[in-house]
Design an enzyme around this catalytic site. Structure first.
Site, PDB file in Angstrom:
ATOM      1  N   CYS A 185       0.814  -1.119   0.058  1.00  0.00           N
ATOM      2  CA  CYS A 185      -0.061   0.074   0.041  1.00  0.00           C
ATOM      3  C   CYS A 185       0.763   1.173   0.010  1.00  0.00           C
ATOM      4  O   CYS A 185       0.479   2.289  -0.600  1.00  0.00           O
ATOM      5  CB  CYS A 185      -0.945  -0.025   1.079  1.00  0.00           C
ATOM      6  N   HIS A 504      -1.321   1.251   7.682  1.00  0.00           N
ATOM      7  CA  HIS A 504      -1.728   1.331   6.119  1.00  0.00           C
ATOM      8  C   HIS A 504      -1.676   2.765   5.609  1.00  0.00           C
ATOM      9  O   HIS A 504      -1.859   3.727   6.208  1.00  0.00           O
ATOM     10  CB  HIS A 504      -3.104   0.915   6.332  1.00  0.00           C
TER      11      HIS A 504
END
Lengths: 556, 893
Positions: A185, A504
């Site tokens: 990510c 994230h």
């Protein structure tokens, strides 16, 4: 015979004149063909005789001839739309077509479009009145419209469902997402942010497939090509893209991204990825041949800093210049706002050997921006190496950042001077917009406003000229657009989680249509602009890690 | 004092009202009495001894003494007054002697005295006799048969209970019941006199002798009696309910309460009764009111000379039945409420209230979204004759109407053209003129839409010229199947419930046509089902059955095949047992469709009956779990709703049962449950159902979610319910990326704002008493189509959505004067209160507000006139109501 002819004659005449303007000449022939058989009309109609229809006609006319005088003509009322025509005489000796012509006079509905409801269906042009059992005073209903018939437009609309996938992108309003290939990510969000820079895209398009002879190593070349291809893919697709090729090449070039942990790839620092990619691109996109376009990446992202290094002890002072790709926003207890953090980041202490003292001494480094990029990248220094836990820890402190950033007071004196004129213009422009708005709002003070806006225009013209004159010789202004030191937020890369190697990363990118999209790997989610500044930290929500601002320029 | 002049059994003089003879718990131990003797007051002690003396004397050999003793005893019992909560003193003191008296009675020779004692024993048995012995009744029958009321209410009530038990026993033994009936007659007369109509009716129902009631009703009690009869009919098993309603009809007719009689006649679906109402009522104005009631029921009914002698009057009456003025009335309401301004789909979506999500990227037309907008536009502006997409004049926005039409893709154009019919709903003249221009189009889809539109615009309206039949008949045999479907469906909508033979003759051949494609045949079956709804027509049934048998194995698996059994089922809608023969035949079908057909037929046949056994049967079907998708459970779940929707209690139970199905059912059941909930609460947004559906609308299974979203629209249909509107708005942003779900959300939004909130889809009307079969049929067709959302609604047959037009009715009260012109009067509108079985004249509404007509009525609302100046000609203030000036009215100073 004569009576009949005369009766219908008027109708024919009338029809003649109206049909003449009729858009469809066919109906004209039909309309007349019923009656033109009358001998004394032939003078008018010779040119219109329409043979196929003439054949059955004499029959009816013969009958008319024989019965005409004895036939009673029932009166009916005809209902058409909301109107009622009370006493319409039907000449049962004539075919229903004549009756339709009568109605045409009344309603303006062309006979071939008239649908008259009688027992057992619609009145046909050739049906027999006697079989219909018409009663005196019966109510008939006629359906038909005098309006134009609706024609399909020549070019039908294009529907989104029919478009090929790449064109649907425009319709969707944002580009595709990127699949997460296992803790990638950080890479996805970095690429989504960089992808929002159109200039970078166009520069990449020009990058030749074959590579250049500028001593670029193979892996850098491949990475550049992969970046180009990935950007292409993103533009073409609506559905998420899997950046396989890019991911492979990136690992090859920067093996640290290929670190494995428990058999899967490790989460990495997005900032590192960002820096490395930009570095590679700057290497690759540097063209040795043309002098004008020195370094695309530097032009887009490079920030020139001029620093005064001062040693309080010895009084030594030196000026250094350097070029960086991003400004750091240091976060300490005093920092609540991006601006403070930036100021903080531009001042630093360093210890180095002082030639005059002959030992190392503390130097104060005070930097100012001397050259502004088109895209200003700001990194929030949220991670620091925590020795005791042996990981990159995160500072969760809330640091506000604006949608519109003015860095004028971080600039050096030289740059400030240069910026002054464009900034004045920008202010004038804003003022003018506000003035115009005012004018629209209050009609009472129109005169004042007009004067004001006139004045504003005058001054802006003046300053525009002067700035042109001032900058006329300046080599830097090879483009029409002038930087103003004002920047608009276009992309935010956020991190959610407690350490750089976990959590994230998500990219929040402003699209060309002004809408914000949150690219959460393969899932693009539209967001409101109001929510973007809320990513400023202070909790466990996504918080800004890298901000990218785009320069607001003013045409000169 | 109650004067009882004509009572043949009246012999006593006692006033039962002064007597209170409440039964004490019989387990009251005797011992206690004895112990307490010492505590008794002197007065009581004296009474006790007195009574003991009487008991002794009663057993005396001297008949004279006996007589005096017995009569005194009787006197004591009758005149005793005590509080309602305890056993009257004389009875209490006589209790220990019940056994003695009983045994003495056995030894007595037949005489008047014996009868006298028998009477007393009968009363004493009230508190003494063991459960099930029915001694009170036994002694009563042996007794003097004197005035039953003289012993008080409690005695009569107890007797009635014993009669019921005795009766069923004797019927089982096939013994004579004449003596019982005689007693029943006495009791009924007594009850009817004393405001105890429910008890009288209950007793008569127990002994199956309701006819007796007619004799005893009078002006003062017939209303309460009939109210009790009609509302208890819902809970009776057939055919008892029919006979009960028959009695109610007779009573209403007897007291010239014709509108109520007519309503019962309609409930019974008994055209003979309807005719009788017309012939027995001489007043033309009242007949006009009957016509309005008939029109609301959606019945096609031809008046003959017997019913109205005068030709002109008959024409006027027939015009009302034909609903020709419905559009006018509806627009009057709209103008009064000031909602004439057309609304665009954007006004409904209210995207500005949402965050930036929903409006992302509107640069290219999406065919699906445009189609949704077409439907929303049609539903919202239904019946108003103007909108912002289809009817805008071409000058206003360069060819506006044609532009919007052609912004739809392929079959979407059919729905767009048909939407004109919806916009001009009920206004046949304008509608046909608007649609006419599309008849000349060379685009087959546009043509098909125009044909369907003709059907929609004529829906519920009858016209002597039969324009729909005339216009559509020519297109039935066209090559293009979409045109054919348009014409067939149009006919079905326009002539729903008419049983028009011309249509049957035209449509049945299509069913047998081997070359006709499946979709044409499916829609033909539906159209025939609609035209012959609830008729049990043999020929049509045969035709559909043959069509079903002719289908190939692969056809039977097609989603549209489900419409064939449904068409068959509609023929038997609400006809209960009449379906049996056809259901037997359906057992011979291919096994692929057999079970499905069975469920569909059963659910249709028992629709609106509230038959609990059938609900249980369907629940049983749903309890089975299958490995792979069996389809028949879909109609079974819908069947629960269709059967249980009849009355409130059953409805609530069904909602709870459906919750269970949600928990334990397989996917094919879960996806139908929202639809069933939608049908149960149609146009009646109950909060807990709304919450359930809202939860399901976020279900992981997209089919469940789609059904839930549509059902949200159904339960809020025509209500403008702000809460549902808000939910749907949020759903539209939640599902902005999922085209199918977004489509459903849009349609649901269209439903909620249907007719700008002036319409209802509820098939029940007239205070939830009558069920309009065509309305229910329309809803059922839509719901069955929703069983396979992907293939039908989201496929190319989205125009099945227009079947709701059959259920669309203005939810208004429009009062008109004697010339049928709108008349504004003040009315109170409030929540209806159930007053069945309540004494006196209780308030029928609560929490009311006063408005002036025309007014909107929400689900469960009831209206009453707030002025004495006028008298309504219908007791139920709904729809069109004619007001007559009250001759007794005096203007207050």
């Amino acid at each position: 015979m004569v009576i009949t002819a005369q009766l219908t004659n008027t109708a024919v005449q009338y029809r003649y004149s109206t049909y003449y303007d009729s858009p469809s000449p066919r109906s004209f022939y039909f309309g007349l063909s019923v009656i033109i058989h009358c001998p004394f009309l032939q003078a008018n109609t010779t040119t219109f005789i329409f043979l196929p229809l003439l054949v059955p006609l004499p029959l009816s006319f013969d009958r008319a001839n024989n019965q005409n005088l004895t036939v009673i003509m029932p009166t009916v009322s005809v209902k058409w739309q909301k109107e009622l025509y009370p006493a319409v005489e039907i000449d049962t000796a004539q075919p229903p077509y004549v009756f339709k012509c009568q109605l045409y006079d009344l309603t303006g509905v062309p006979p071939e479009r008239q649908k008259i409801m009688v027992k057992g269906g619609i009145l046909k042009d050739d049906s027999d009145w006697s079989k219909l059992g018409l009663k005196e005073g019966q109510k008939l209903m006629m359906v038909g419209t005098a309006d134009e018939i609706v024609q399909a437009p020549e070019k039908g609309p294009v529907f989104m469902e029919d478009l090929p996938e790449e064109e649907q992108v425009v319709a969707v309003g944002h580009s595709a997402g990127l699949f997460n290939l296992g803790n990638t990510c950080y890479m996805n969000s970095t690429m989504q942010c960089l992808h929002s820079v159109p200039e970078l895209k166009s520069a990449l398009i020009e990058y030749p497939q074959s590579g250049r002879s500028n001593g670029l190593d193979q892996s850098s070349h491949l990475l550049t090509v992969a970046t180009r291809d990935l950007f292409n893919e993103l533009d073409k697709n609506v559905k998420p893209v899997a950046p396989m090729q890019f991911w492979m090449v990136l690992r090859k070039k920067y093996p640290q991204f290929g670190q494995l942990h428990n058999g899967s790839f490790m989460q990495q620092d997005a900032e590192e990825c960002w820096t490395q990619i930009l570095y590679t691109l700057s290497q690759a996109l540097r063209s040795p041949s043309t002098s004008a376009n020195l370094d695309t990446v530097k032009e887009l992202f490079g920030i020139d800093l001029v620093s005064r290094v001062h040693c309080a002890e010895s009084g030594e002072e030196s000026i250094e210049t350097e070029s960086v790709y991003s400004l750091k926003c240091h976060i300490s207890h005093e920092v609540n706002h991006l601006h403070e953090g930036l100021k903080h980041g531009l001042k630093s202490e360093l210890e180095k050997a002082s030639p005059s003292l002959g030992r190392s001494a503390v130097y104060l480094k005070d930097s100012h921006i001397n050259g502004l990029p088109k895209y200003l990248t700001i990194q929030f220094v949220r991670f620091f190496w925590k020795r005791e836990s042996n990981q990159k820890a995160k500072i969760l402190r809330k640091v506000d950042y604006p949608l519109e950033l003015d860095i004028f007071d971080l600039c050096s004196d030289d740059l400030r001077k240069k910026l002054e004129a464009p900034r004045q213009m920008l202010r004038d422009e804003d003022g003018r917009k506000a003035g115009l708005k005012l004018k629209q709002k209050s009609s009472a003070s129109v005169d004042n406003d007009v004067k004001m806006s006139d004045a504003a225009e005058g001054s802006s013209n003046g300053s525009g000229e002067s700035s042109k004159a001032a900058l006329g010789g300046g080599a830097a202004s090879d483009k029409n657009a002038q930087l103003t030191g004002v920047y608009d937020l276009v992309a935010v890369l956020t991190h959610k989680g407690r350490s750089a190697d976990s959590g994230h990363y998500v990219a929040w990118v402003k699209q060309e249509n002004g809408k914000w999209i949150q690219f959460d790997d393969d899932n693009p989610i539209p967001q409101r602009e109001e929510d973007i500044p809320k990513l400023s930290g202070g909790g466990d929500w996504h918080m800004a890690y890298i901000c990218m601002y785009k320069a607001r320029t003013i045409p000169m | 004092m109650d004067p009882e002049p004509n009572n043949k059994t009246a012999s006593g003089t006692g006033n039962p009202k002064d007597e209170s003879t409440l039964k004490a718990p019989s387990k009251d131990p005797k011992k206690k009495d004895d112990k307490k003797e010492e505590d008794l007051s002197e007065e009581d002690l004296a009474l006790k001894h007195q009574l003991e003396l009487y008991v002794e004397r009663a057993q005396d050999a001297d008949p004279g003494l006996q007589k005096v003793a017995l009569e005194s005893m009787r006197q004591e019992i009758r005149t005793s007054t005590s509080s309602m909560t305890s056993v009257p003193k004389p009875l209490k003191f006589l209790r220990p002697h019940y056994g003695t008296l009983k045994s003495y009675y056995e030894t007595m020779a037949d005489s008047d005295l014996k009868k006298l004692l028998s009477d007393i024993l009968s009363v004493l048995a009230l508190t003494m006799s063991a459960e099930g012995d029915r001694e009170s009744l036994k002694y009563r029958l042996l007794g003097s048969e004197g005035d039953i009321g003289s012993w008080g209410h409690e005695y009569v009530r107890n007797l009635a209970g014993e009669i019921a038990q005795e009766y069923s026993k004797r019927v089982n033994e096939e013994a004579s019941v004449d003596d019982l009936i005689e007693l029943v007659e006495q009791i009924v007369a007594f009850h009817m006199k004393h405001n105890a109509e429910p008890e009288a009716v209950d007793l008569l129902m127990e002994v199956e002798f309701l006819d007796l009631l007619v004799k005893h009703v009078d002006k003062t009690n017939y209303k309460r009696t009939c109210l009790y009869l009609t509302s208890s009919a819902r809970y009776l098993p057939g055919p008892d309910d029919m006979s009960v309603l028959d009695i109610a009809y007779t009573i209403y007719k007897q007291f010239e309460e014709y509108p109520s009689a007519l309503q019962i006649a309609l409930y019974l679906d008994n055209m003979q009764h309807v005719k009788q109402v017309f012939t027995s009522c001489p007043d033309l104005l009242r007949k006009k009111q009957f016509c309005y009631i008939l029109a609301r029921q959606g019945l096609s009914f031809e008046l003959d000379e017997e019913m109205c002698a005068d030709d002109e009057d008959r024409e006027a009456l027939q015009e009302i039945i034909n609903n020709t003025k419905l559009s006018e009335g509806y627009l009057t309401l709209a103008r009064d409420i000031e909602v004439m301004e057309p609304k665009s789909p954007e006004d409904i979506y209210k995207a500005h209230l949402l965050d930036g999500r929903a409006s992302a990227g509107a640069s290219v037309d999406s065919a699906r979204q445009n189609l949704a907008a077409t439907f929303v536009n049609a539903f919202v502006n239904a019946g108003f004759g103007q909108d912002k997409l289809m009817t805008v004049t071409s000058e206003a926005s360069s060819g506006g109407s044609s532009n919007w039409l052609f912004k739809n893709k392929d079959h979407g154009k059919a729905s767009a053209a048909a939407s004109l019919g919806m916009i001009d709903l009920w206004d046949v003249d304008t509608g046909l003129a608007q649609l006419d221009k599309y008849f000349h189009s060379n685009d087959n889809h546009v043509m098909a839409g125009a044909l369907l539109g003709v059907g929609i615009v004529n829906c519920g309206i009858k016209n002597d010229c039969d324009p729909a039949l005339a216009l559509l008949a020519d297109y039935l045999d066209k090559e293009d199947s979409s045109i054919r479907i348009g014409a067939i469906t149009g006919l079905g909508l326009a002539y729903a419930g008419t049983q028009n033979e011309q249509i049957r003759d035209k449509l049945t051949p299509i069913l047998g046509d081997p070359k006709a494609p499946l979709d044409v045949i499916a829609f033909t079956a539906i159209a025939l089902g609609l035209v012959y709804v609830g008729s049990c027509n043999e020929e049509v049934a045969q035709a559909i059955i043959f069509a079903l048998m002719d289908r190939s194995e692969s056809d039977l698996g097609e989603p549209l095949t489900r419409l064939l059994p449904l068409g068959l089922g509609l023929l038997y809608l609400g006809k209960q047992d009449n379906v049996e023969a056809t259901a037997e035949v359906s057992k011979t079908f291919n096994e692929k469709i057999r079970k499905y057909c069975d469920m569909t037929l059963l659910s249709c046949a028992y629709a609106g009956t509230g038959n609990v056994l059938k609900v249980q049967h369907f629940l049983g079907q749903c309890a089975q779990h299958f490995e792979k998708g069996e389809t028949f459970q879909g109609p079974a779940v819908l069947g629960i709703a269709m059967v249980a929707m009849a009355e409130e209690l059953g409805l609530d139970m069904a909602i709870r049962s459906l919750e269970h199905l949600l928990q334990y059912g397989e996917q094919n059941i879960r996806k139908t449950v929202p639809l069933a909930l939608g049908l149960l609460c149609i146009s009646n947004p109950k909060v807990h159902v709304m919450d359930t559906l809202s939860r399901l609308s976020h279900d992981a299974d997209s089919e469940v979610a789609m059904a839930a979203v549509l059902s949200l629209g159904l339960i809020g249909a025509g209500t403008n319910n702000a809460r549902i509107a808000g939910m749907l708005r949020n759903l539209s942003s939640y599902y902005y990326k999922e085209a199918s779900l977004l489509f459903c959300v849009r349609i649901a939004q269209g439903f909620v704002h249907m007719g700008k909130g002036l319409l209802t889809l509820a098939p029940y009307h007239s205070e939830r008493f009558l069920l309009s079969p065509t309305a229910l049929a329309g809803l059922v067709v839509l719901l069955h189509a929703c069983l396979d959302m992907k293939a039908i609604i989201l496929g190319k047959y989205h125009y099945v959505m227009y079947f709701v037009v059959l259920a669309m009715q203005p939810r208004m009260l429009l009062t008109v004067n004697e010339n049928l012109k709108p008349l504004s009067v003040p009315v109170r509108v409030g929540q209806a209160v159930d007053v069945v079985g309540q004494a006196g004249r209780p308030k029928t509404i609560t929490g009311f507000q006063t408005h002036s007509t025309p007014v909107l009525l929400a689900a469960g609302d009831r209206a009453e006139l707030a002025t004495e100046k006028y008298v309504p000609l219908s007791p139920i203030l709904e729809g069109f109501v004619i007001l007559k000036e009250n001759p007794d009215y005096r203007e207050e100073a």
